[in-house]
Design a protein around this motif. Structure first.
Motif, PDB file in Angstrom:
ATOM      1  N   GLU A  24       0.874  -1.213   0.143  1.00  0.00           N
ATOM      2  CA  GLU A  24      -0.136   0.015  -0.038  1.00  0.00           C
ATOM      3  C   GLU A  24       0.946   1.322   0.017  1.00  0.00           C
ATOM      4  OE1 GLU A  24      -2.902  -0.062   3.278  1.00  0.00           O
ATOM      5  OE2 GLU A  24      -3.537  -2.167   2.612  1.00  0.00           O
ATOM      6  N   ARG A  25       1.979   1.269   0.732  1.00  0.00           N
ATOM      7  CA  ARG A  25       2.609   2.345   0.828  1.00  0.00           C
ATOM      8  C   ARG A  25       3.505   2.609  -0.382  1.00  0.00           C
ATOM      9  NH1 ARG A  25       4.115   4.435   6.082  1.00  0.00           N
ATOM     10  NH2 ARG A  25       5.445   5.872   4.683  1.00  0.00           N
ATOM     11  N   LEU A  26       3.943   1.635  -0.985  1.00  0.00           N
ATOM     12  CA  LEU A  26       4.621   1.700  -2.100  1.00  0.00           C
ATOM     13  C   LEU A  26       3.693   2.212  -3.440  1.00  0.00           C
ATOM     14  CD1 LEU A  26       7.339   1.214  -4.040  1.00  0.00           C
ATOM     15  CD2 LEU A  26       6.643  -0.970  -4.136  1.00  0.00           C
ATOM     16  N   THR A  27       2.357   1.557  -3.281  1.00  0.00           N
ATOM     17  CA  THR A  27       1.573   2.203  -4.383  1.00  0.00           C
ATOM     18  C   THR A  27       1.224   3.570  -4.153  1.00  0.00           C
ATOM     19  OG1 THR A  27       0.411  -0.187  -4.299  1.00  0.00           O
ATOM     20  CG2 THR A  27      -0.878   1.916  -4.985  1.00  0.00           C
ATOM     21  N   MET A  28       0.954   4.045  -2.968  1.00  0.00           N
ATOM     22  CA  MET A  28       0.963   5.517  -2.664  1.00  0.00           C
ATOM     23  C   MET A  28       2.050   6.511  -3.099  1.00  0.00           C
ATOM     24  SD  MET A  28      -0.553   5.620   1.255  1.00  0.00           S
ATOM     25  CE  MET A  28       0.468   6.873   1.804  1.00  0.00           C
ATOM     26  N   PHE A  29       3.395   5.841  -2.819  1.00  0.00           N
ATOM     27  CA  PHE A  29       4.496   6.335  -3.507  1.00  0.00           C
ATOM     28  C   PHE A  29       4.658   6.543  -4.990  1.00  0.00           C
ATOM     29  CE2 PHE A  29       9.140   6.364  -4.864  1.00  0.00           C
ATOM     30  CZ  PHE A  29       9.503   7.616  -4.398  1.00  0.00           C
ATOM     31  N   MET A  30       4.242   5.601  -5.739  1.00  0.00           N
ATOM     32  CA  MET A  30       3.915   5.553  -7.142  1.00  0.00           C
ATOM     33  C   MET A  30       2.926   6.463  -7.663  1.00  0.00           C
ATOM     34  SD  MET A  30       4.894   1.539  -7.825  1.00  0.00           S
ATOM     35  CE  MET A  30       3.448   0.976  -8.200  1.00  0.00           C
ATOM     36  N   GLU A  31       1.919   6.592  -6.981  1.00  0.00           N
ATOM     37  CA  GLU A  31       0.804   7.672  -7.224  1.00  0.00           C
ATOM     38  C   GLU A  31       1.367   8.822  -7.097  1.00  0.00           C
ATOM     39  OE1 GLU A  31      -2.525   6.603  -5.030  1.00  0.00           O
ATOM     40  OE2 GLU A  31      -2.904   4.730  -6.114  1.00  0.00           O
ATOM     41  N   VAL A  32       2.148   9.292  -6.167  1.00  0.00           N
ATOM     42  CA  VAL A  32       2.537  10.540  -6.050  1.00  0.00           C
ATOM     43  C   VAL A  32       3.528  10.872  -7.105  1.00  0.00           C
ATOM     44  CG1 VAL A  32       4.139  11.904  -4.523  1.00  0.00           C
ATOM     45  CG2 VAL A  32       2.324  10.852  -3.611  1.00  0.00           C
ATOM     46  N   LEU A  33       4.416   9.982  -7.499  1.00  0.00           N
ATOM     47  CA  LEU A  33       5.346  10.120  -8.626  1.00  0.00           C
ATOM     48  C   LEU A  33       4.650  10.347  -9.949  1.00  0.00           C
ATOM     49  CD1 LEU A  33       8.233   7.297  -8.198  1.00  0.00           C
ATOM     50  CD2 LEU A  33       8.437   9.907  -7.966  1.00  0.00           C
ATOM     51  N   ASP A  34       3.587   9.670 -10.038  1.00  0.00           N
ATOM     52  CA  ASP A  34       2.593   9.751 -11.523  1.00  0.00           C
ATOM     53  C   ASP A  34       2.208  10.978 -11.321  1.00  0.00           C
ATOM     54  OD1 ASP A  34       3.082   7.345 -12.282  1.00  0.00           O
ATOM     55  OD2 ASP A  34       1.161   6.220 -11.476  1.00  0.00           O
ATOM     56  N   HIS A  35       1.829  12.076 -10.442  1.00  0.00           N
ATOM     57  CA  HIS A  35       1.185  13.097 -10.250  1.00  0.00           C
ATOM     58  C   HIS A  35       2.210  14.410 -10.502  1.00  0.00           C
ATOM     59  CE1 HIS A  35      -2.327  10.306  -9.548  1.00  0.00           C
ATOM     60  NE2 HIS A  35      -2.778  11.509  -9.957  1.00  0.00           N
ATOM     61  N   ILE A  36       3.471  13.902 -10.334  1.00  0.00           N
ATOM     62  CA  ILE A  36       4.415  15.034 -10.091  1.00  0.00           C
ATOM     63  C   ILE A  36       4.787  15.606 -11.730  1.00  0.00           C
ATOM     64  CG2 ILE A  36       6.939  15.580  -9.919  1.00  0.00           C
ATOM     65  CD1 ILE A  36       6.717  13.820  -7.551  1.00  0.00           C
ATOM     66  N   GLU A  37       4.835  16.989 -11.651  1.00  0.00           N
ATOM     67  CA  GLU A  37       5.055  17.580 -13.102  1.00  0.00           C
ATOM     68  C   GLU A  37       6.624  18.007 -12.863  1.00  0.00           C
ATOM     69  OE1 GLU A  37       2.147  20.702 -14.274  1.00  0.00           O
ATOM     70  OE2 GLU A  37       0.580  19.251 -13.379  1.00  0.00           O
ATOM     71  N   PRO A  38       7.558  17.604 -13.794  1.00  0.00           N
ATOM     72  CA  PRO A  38       8.918  17.859 -13.411  1.00  0.00           C
ATOM     73  C   PRO A  38       9.252  19.181 -13.407  1.00  0.00           C
ATOM     74  CG  PRO A  38       8.705  15.740 -14.709  1.00  0.00           C
ATOM     75  CD  PRO A  38       7.359  16.331 -14.690  1.00  0.00           C
ATOM     76  N   GLU A  39       8.407  20.005 -14.451  1.00  0.00           N
ATOM     77  CA  GLU A  39       9.034  21.202 -14.709  1.00  0.00           C
ATOM     78  C   GLU A  39       8.419  22.351 -13.570  1.00  0.00           C
ATOM     79  OE1 GLU A  39       5.237  20.181 -16.561  1.00  0.00           O
ATOM     80  OE2 GLU A  39       7.167  19.551 -17.047  1.00  0.00           O
ATOM     81  N   ASN A  40       7.459  21.721 -12.510  1.00  0.00           N
ATOM     82  CA  ASN A  40       6.935  22.429 -11.336  1.00  0.00           C
ATOM     83  C   ASN A  40       7.467  21.878 -10.250  1.00  0.00           C
ATOM     84  OD1 ASN A  40       5.531  24.139 -13.189  1.00  0.00           O
ATOM     85  ND2 ASN A  40       3.642  22.841 -13.098  1.00  0.00           N
ATOM     86  N   THR A  41       8.435  20.840 -10.180  1.00  0.00           N
ATOM     87  CA  THR A  41       8.784  20.311  -9.106  1.00  0.00           C
ATOM     88  C   THR A  41       9.828  21.068  -8.191  1.00  0.00           C
ATOM     89  OG1 THR A  41       8.422  18.199  -9.874  1.00  0.00           O
ATOM     90  CG2 THR A  41       9.686  18.168  -7.984  1.00  0.00           C
ATOM     91  N   GLU A  42       9.455  21.128  -7.102  1.00  0.00           N
ATOM     92  CA  GLU A  42      10.781  21.922  -6.164  1.00  0.00           C
ATOM     93  C   GLU A  42      11.411  21.122  -5.291  1.00  0.00           C
ATOM     94  OE1 GLU A  42       8.772  25.383  -4.057  1.00  0.00           O
ATOM     95  OE2 GLU A  42       7.713  26.026  -6.101  1.00  0.00           O
ATOM     96  N   LEU A  43      12.458  21.793  -4.572  1.00  0.00           N
ATOM     97  CA  LEU A  43      13.279  20.894  -3.668  1.00  0.00           C
ATOM     98  C   LEU A  43      12.538  20.309  -2.456  1.00  0.00           C
ATOM     99  CD1 LEU A  43      16.041  20.228  -3.243  1.00  0.00           C
ATOM    100  CD2 LEU A  43      16.351  22.236  -1.821  1.00  0.00           C
ATOM    101  N   GLU A  44      11.603  21.034  -1.983  1.00  0.00           N
ATOM    102  CA  GLU A  44      10.641  20.312  -0.972  1.00  0.00           C
ATOM    103  C   GLU A  44      10.023  19.163  -1.395  1.00  0.00           C
ATOM    104  OE1 GLU A  44      10.593  23.748  -1.851  1.00  0.00           O
ATOM    105  OE2 GLU A  44      11.649  24.374  -0.285  1.00  0.00           O
ATOM    106  N   ASP A  45       9.546  19.200  -2.687  1.00  0.00           N
ATOM    107  CA  ASP A  45       8.783  18.115  -3.150  1.00  0.00           C
ATOM    108  C   ASP A  45       9.707  16.846  -3.318  1.00  0.00           C
ATOM    109  OD1 ASP A  45       6.561  19.492  -3.615  1.00  0.00           O
ATOM    110  OD2 ASP A  45       7.426  20.180  -5.483  1.00  0.00           O
ATOM    111  N   ILE A  46      11.014  16.891  -3.783  1.00  0.00           N
ATOM    112  CA  ILE A  46      11.858  15.930  -3.777  1.00  0.00           C
ATOM    113  C   ILE A  46      12.394  15.320  -2.249  1.00  0.00           C
ATOM    114  CG2 ILE A  46      14.085  15.571  -4.455  1.00  0.00           C
ATOM    115  CD1 ILE A  46      13.974  17.124  -6.932  1.00  0.00           C
ATOM    116  N   ASP A  47      12.442  16.588  -1.357  1.00  0.00           N
ATOM    117  CA  ASP A  47      12.771  16.088   0.027  1.00  0.00           C
ATOM    118  C   ASP A  47      11.565  15.269   0.475  1.00  0.00           C
ATOM    119  OD1 ASP A  47      15.140  17.187   0.053  1.00  0.00           O
ATOM    120  OD2 ASP A  47      14.397  19.088   1.006  1.00  0.00           O
TER     121      ASP A  47
END
Length: 61
Positions: free
Chosen positions: A17-40
């Motif tokens: 479940e936790r891995l699925t949640m992580f993958m969903e977050v990755l799917d919704h990230i827009e690289p051009e709008n990603t900030e350092l806090e998002d990566i952290d």
């Protein structure tokens, strides 16, 4: 907070479940709008997941 996850099947389900949640977050990230806090935050999620894996590995049934 919640009940302890003790059984191997419960542990595996929790990790999936936790891995699925992580993958969903990755799917919704827009690289051009990603900030350092998002990566952290993503790194924190991976660290938490890794910690749970280690915790579950040391538990006995």
């Amino acid at each position: 907070m919640g009940n302890s996850i003790t059984g191997k099947n419960e542990q595996l389900s929790y990790l999936k479940e936790r891995l699925t949640m992580f993958m969903e977050v990755l799917d919704h990230i827009e690289p051009e709008n990603t900030e350092l806090e998002d990566i952290d935050r993503l790194i924190g999620m991976i660290d938490d997941l890794e910690g749970k894996v280690e915790q579950f590995k040391t538990r006995e049934d």
